[in-house]
Design a protein around this motif. Structure first.
Motif, PDB file in Angstrom:
ATOM      1  N   HIS A  69      -5.246  -2.446   4.310  1.00 54.69           N
ATOM      2  CA  HIS A  69      -5.644  -1.677   3.136  1.00 54.69           C
ATOM      3  C   HIS A  69      -4.568  -1.776   2.053  1.00 54.69           C
ATOM      4  O   HIS A  69      -4.873  -1.971   0.874  1.00 54.69           O
ATOM      5  CB  HIS A  69      -5.907  -0.221   3.531  1.00 54.69           C
ATOM      6  N   LYS A  70      -3.299  -1.640   2.440  1.00 55.97           N
ATOM      7  CA  LYS A  70      -2.176  -1.743   1.490  1.00 55.97           C
ATOM      8  C   LYS A  70      -2.179  -3.102   0.801  1.00 55.97           C
ATOM      9  O   LYS A  70      -1.948  -3.200  -0.398  1.00 55.97           O
ATOM     10  CB  LYS A  70      -0.833  -1.573   2.219  1.00 55.97           C
ATOM     11  N   LEU A  71      -2.415  -4.168   1.572  1.00 57.60           N
ATOM     12  CA  LEU A  71      -2.425  -5.518   0.997  1.00 57.60           C
ATOM     13  C   LEU A  71      -3.600  -5.686   0.041  1.00 57.60           C
ATOM     14  O   LEU A  71      -3.454  -6.308  -1.019  1.00 57.60           O
ATOM     15  CB  LEU A  71      -2.460  -6.575   2.102  1.00 57.60           C
ATOM     16  N   ALA A  72      -4.756  -5.133   0.400  1.00 57.51           N
ATOM     17  CA  ALA A  72      -5.929  -5.209  -0.482  1.00 57.51           C
ATOM     18  C   ALA A  72      -5.647  -4.452  -1.787  1.00 57.51           C
ATOM     19  O   ALA A  72      -5.986  -4.930  -2.876  1.00 57.51           O
ATOM     20  CB  ALA A  72      -7.162  -4.657   0.219  1.00 57.51           C
ATOM     21  N   LEU A  73      -5.015  -3.298  -1.685  1.00 56.89           N
ATOM     22  CA  LEU A  73      -4.641  -2.538  -2.881  1.00 56.89           C
ATOM     23  C   LEU A  73      -3.656  -3.325  -3.735  1.00 56.89           C
ATOM     24  O   LEU A  73      -3.787  -3.389  -4.960  1.00 56.89           O
ATOM     25  CB  LEU A  73      -3.976  -1.210  -2.484  1.00 56.89           C
TER      26      LEU A  73
END
Length: 87
Positions: A69-73
């Protein structure tokens, strides 16, 4: 858990693609075809935290789904506003 992003899977793929280029340019290593998605996610997450490009997850919260999720953000903030993945 944070709200899922629209196109999160595709954003993650793009984050791994761009992150691989970033890691190579920085001479921090390269992804191999034999590396699992889990390995790539963890490596890129730790590299971006180390370079202070993303905030680290709280201690004990470092799970694979949250790292993804952090990488997608992260990538969603790098893309231009009119990018197809952000629509």
């Amino acid at each position: 858990m944070s709200k899922k992003l629209k196109n999160e899977q595709q954003l993650l793929k793009e984050a791994l693609r761009v992150g691989a280029l970033y890691a190579e340019k920085r001479h921090a290593g390269r992804f191999e075809s034999t590396d699992s998605v889990k390995q790539k996610v963890e490596y890129l997450y730790r590299l971006l935290v180390h370079d202070k490009l993303i905030q680290p997850l709280a201690k004990g919260q470092e799970s694979e789904p949250l790292m993804k999720h952090k990488l997608a953000l992260w990538i969603s903030r790098q893309l231009p506003d009119d990018h197809p993945l952000l629509k």
